[in-house]
Scaffold this motif. Structure first.
Motif, PDB file in Angstrom:
ATOM      1  N   GLY A 141       0.822  -1.192   0.000  1.00 33.74           N
ATOM      2  CA  GLY A 141       0.000   0.000   0.000  1.00 33.74           C
ATOM      3  C   GLY A 141       0.855   1.240   0.000  1.00 33.74           C
ATOM      4  N   GLU A 142       0.208   2.380   0.164  1.00 37.31           N
ATOM      5  CA  GLU A 142       0.897   3.662   0.124  1.00 37.31           C
ATOM      6  C   GLU A 142       1.566   3.945   1.472  1.00 37.31           C
ATOM      7  OE1 GLU A 142       0.144   8.168  -1.506  1.00 37.31           O
ATOM      8  OE2 GLU A 142      -1.555   6.828  -1.259  1.00 37.31           O
ATOM      9  N   LEU A 143       2.845   4.262   1.423  1.00 33.87           N
ATOM     10  CA  LEU A 143       3.619   4.535   2.631  1.00 33.87           C
ATOM     11  C   LEU A 143       3.625   6.019   2.959  1.00 33.87           C
ATOM     12  CD1 LEU A 143       6.738   2.293   1.942  1.00 33.87           C
ATOM     13  CD2 LEU A 143       4.695   1.722   3.259  1.00 33.87           C
ATOM     14  N   GLU A 144       3.828   6.330   4.245  1.00 29.08           N
ATOM     15  CA  GLU A 144       3.953   7.738   4.647  1.00 29.08           C
ATOM     16  C   GLU A 144       5.208   8.353   4.049  1.00 29.08           C
ATOM     17  OE1 GLU A 144       3.752   8.116   8.878  1.00 29.08           O
ATOM     18  OE2 GLU A 144       1.591   7.765   8.910  1.00 29.08           O
ATOM     19  N   ASN A 145       6.310   7.598   4.072  1.00 22.07           N
ATOM     20  CA  ASN A 145       7.542   8.050   3.431  1.00 22.07           C
ATOM     21  C   ASN A 145       8.336   6.827   3.003  1.00 22.07           C
ATOM     22  OD1 ASN A 145       9.647   7.298   5.455  1.00 22.07           O
ATOM     23  ND2 ASN A 145       8.497   8.743   6.724  1.00 22.07           N
ATOM     24  N   LEU A 146       9.277   7.020   2.107  1.00 23.01           N
ATOM     25  CA  LEU A 146      10.023   5.903   1.540  1.00 23.01           C
ATOM     26  C   LEU A 146      11.126   5.390   2.457  1.00 23.01           C
ATOM     27  CD1 LEU A 146      10.291   7.102  -2.155  1.00 23.01           C
ATOM     28  CD2 LEU A 146       8.648   5.531  -1.138  1.00 23.01           C
ATOM     29  N   GLU A 147      11.359   6.074   3.560  1.00 22.70           N
ATOM     30  CA  GLU A 147      12.406   5.668   4.497  1.00 22.70           C
ATOM     31  C   GLU A 147      11.951   4.567   5.445  1.00 22.70           C
ATOM     32  OE1 GLU A 147      15.400   7.003   3.949  1.00 22.70           O
ATOM     33  OE2 GLU A 147      14.401   8.131   2.354  1.00 22.70           O
ATOM     34  N   GLY A 148      10.665   4.317   5.529  1.00 23.01           N
ATOM     35  CA  GLY A 148      10.155   3.326   6.480  1.00 23.01           C
ATOM     36  C   GLY A 148       9.107   2.433   5.860  1.00 23.01           C
ATOM     37  N   SER A 180      -6.491   1.040   6.552  1.00 23.79           N
ATOM     38  CA  SER A 180      -7.733   0.499   5.991  1.00 23.79           C
ATOM     39  C   SER A 180      -7.636   0.303   4.474  1.00 23.79           C
ATOM     40  CB  SER A 180      -8.927   1.399   6.332  1.00 23.79           C
ATOM     41  OG  SER A 180      -8.822   2.635   5.648  1.00 23.79           O
ATOM     42  N   LYS A 181      -6.594   0.881   3.872  1.00 24.85           N
ATOM     43  CA  LYS A 181      -6.418   0.757   2.428  1.00 24.85           C
ATOM     44  C   LYS A 181      -5.265  -0.164   2.040  1.00 24.85           C
ATOM     45  CE  LYS A 181      -8.418   5.237   1.387  1.00 24.85           C
ATOM     46  NZ  LYS A 181      -8.198   6.555   0.788  1.00 24.85           N
ATOM     47  N   VAL A 182      -4.732  -0.916   3.008  1.00 25.08           N
ATOM     48  CA  VAL A 182      -3.655  -1.862   2.691  1.00 25.08           C
ATOM     49  C   VAL A 182      -4.215  -2.954   1.786  1.00 25.08           C
ATOM     50  CG1 VAL A 182      -2.145  -3.636   3.665  1.00 25.08           C
ATOM     51  CG2 VAL A 182      -2.284  -1.400   4.740  1.00 25.08           C
ATOM     52  N   ASP A 183      -3.496  -3.245   0.743  1.00 23.59           N
ATOM     53  CA  ASP A 183      -3.906  -4.241  -0.247  1.00 23.59           C
ATOM     54  C   ASP A 183      -3.353  -5.606   0.153  1.00 23.59           C
ATOM     55  OD1 ASP A 183      -4.630  -5.625  -2.538  1.00 23.59           O
ATOM     56  OD2 ASP A 183      -3.101  -4.683  -3.808  1.00 23.59           O
ATOM     57  N   LEU A 184      -4.228  -6.500   0.598  1.00 22.89           N
ATOM     58  CA  LEU A 184      -3.827  -7.863   0.923  1.00 22.89           C
ATOM     59  C   LEU A 184      -3.940  -8.692  -0.350  1.00 22.89           C
ATOM     60  CD1 LEU A 184      -5.620  -8.275   4.354  1.00 22.89           C
ATOM     61  CD2 LEU A 184      -3.203  -7.809   3.924  1.00 22.89           C
ATOM     62  N   VAL A 185      -2.810  -8.921  -0.985  1.00 23.45           N
ATOM     63  CA  VAL A 185      -2.795  -9.632  -2.262  1.00 23.45           C
ATOM     64  C   VAL A 185      -3.157 -11.097  -2.049  1.00 23.45           C
ATOM     65  CG1 VAL A 185      -1.382 -10.268  -4.256  1.00 23.45           C
ATOM     66  CG2 VAL A 185      -1.094  -8.033  -3.167  1.00 23.45           C
ATOM     67  N   GLY A 186      -2.580 -11.729  -1.029  1.00 28.26           N
ATOM     68  CA  GLY A 186      -2.932 -13.110  -0.737  1.00 28.26           C
ATOM     69  C   GLY A 186      -1.827 -13.891  -0.059  1.00 28.26           C
ATOM     70  N   THR A 234       5.727   2.465   7.217  1.00 31.72           N
ATOM     71  CA  THR A 234       4.493   2.885   7.873  1.00 31.72           C
ATOM     72  C   THR A 234       3.496   3.286   6.796  1.00 31.72           C
ATOM     73  OG1 THR A 234       5.735   3.692   9.778  1.00 31.72           O
ATOM     74  CG2 THR A 234       3.474   4.492   9.536  1.00 31.72           C
ATOM     75  N   PHE A 235       2.338   2.634   6.810  1.00 33.02           N
ATOM     76  CA  PHE A 235       1.319   2.901   5.798  1.00 33.02           C
ATOM     77  C   PHE A 235       0.544   4.171   6.128  1.00 33.02           C
ATOM     78  CE2 PHE A 235       2.039  -1.666   5.480  1.00 33.02           C
ATOM     79  CZ  PHE A 235       2.249  -1.788   4.121  1.00 33.02           C
ATOM     80  N   LYS A 236       0.173   4.918   5.087  1.00 30.65           N
ATOM     81  CA  LYS A 236      -0.627   6.137   5.263  1.00 30.65           C
ATOM     82  C   LYS A 236      -1.987   5.816   5.879  1.00 30.65           C
ATOM     83  CE  LYS A 236       0.907   9.620   2.048  1.00 30.65           C
ATOM     84  NZ  LYS A 236       0.600  10.396   0.847  1.00 30.65           N
TER      85      LYS A 236
END
Length: 78
Positions: A16-23, A30-36, A25-27
């Motif tokens: 999913g979308e991260l707060e920053n590329l250094e870590g 609830s929008k994390v994509d669980l691929v499988g 931590t997701f923004k």
């Protein structure tokens, strides 16, 4: 000669979308994509690569592979 089923080495792919590329931590969790979940690294890698390539236009999105089999049996260390 008996044929044993190959060991099931579970892997989880998500991202999913991260707060920053250094870590990592997701923004918005609830929008994390669980691929499988996948039975081996090769199939998990294929799913990861496909999803990562599909989101290449957004540099903030990252996908990960978690080796669940290592967490389930840490003494084994495969």
């Amino acid at each position: 000669m008996s044929q044993e089923a190959p060991a099931q080495l579970l892997h989880l792919v998500f991202g999913g979308e991260l707060e920053n590329l250094e870590g990592a931590t997701f923004k918005d969790l609830s929008k994390v994509d669980l691929v499988g979940m996948f039975p081996d690294y090769a199939s998990a890698y294929a799913a990861w690569k496909s999803r990562a390539q599909a989101t290449v236009d957004n540099a903030q999105i990252r996908y990960f592979i978690v080796h669940l089999h290592r967490l389930m049996d840490p003494a084994k260390g495969e």
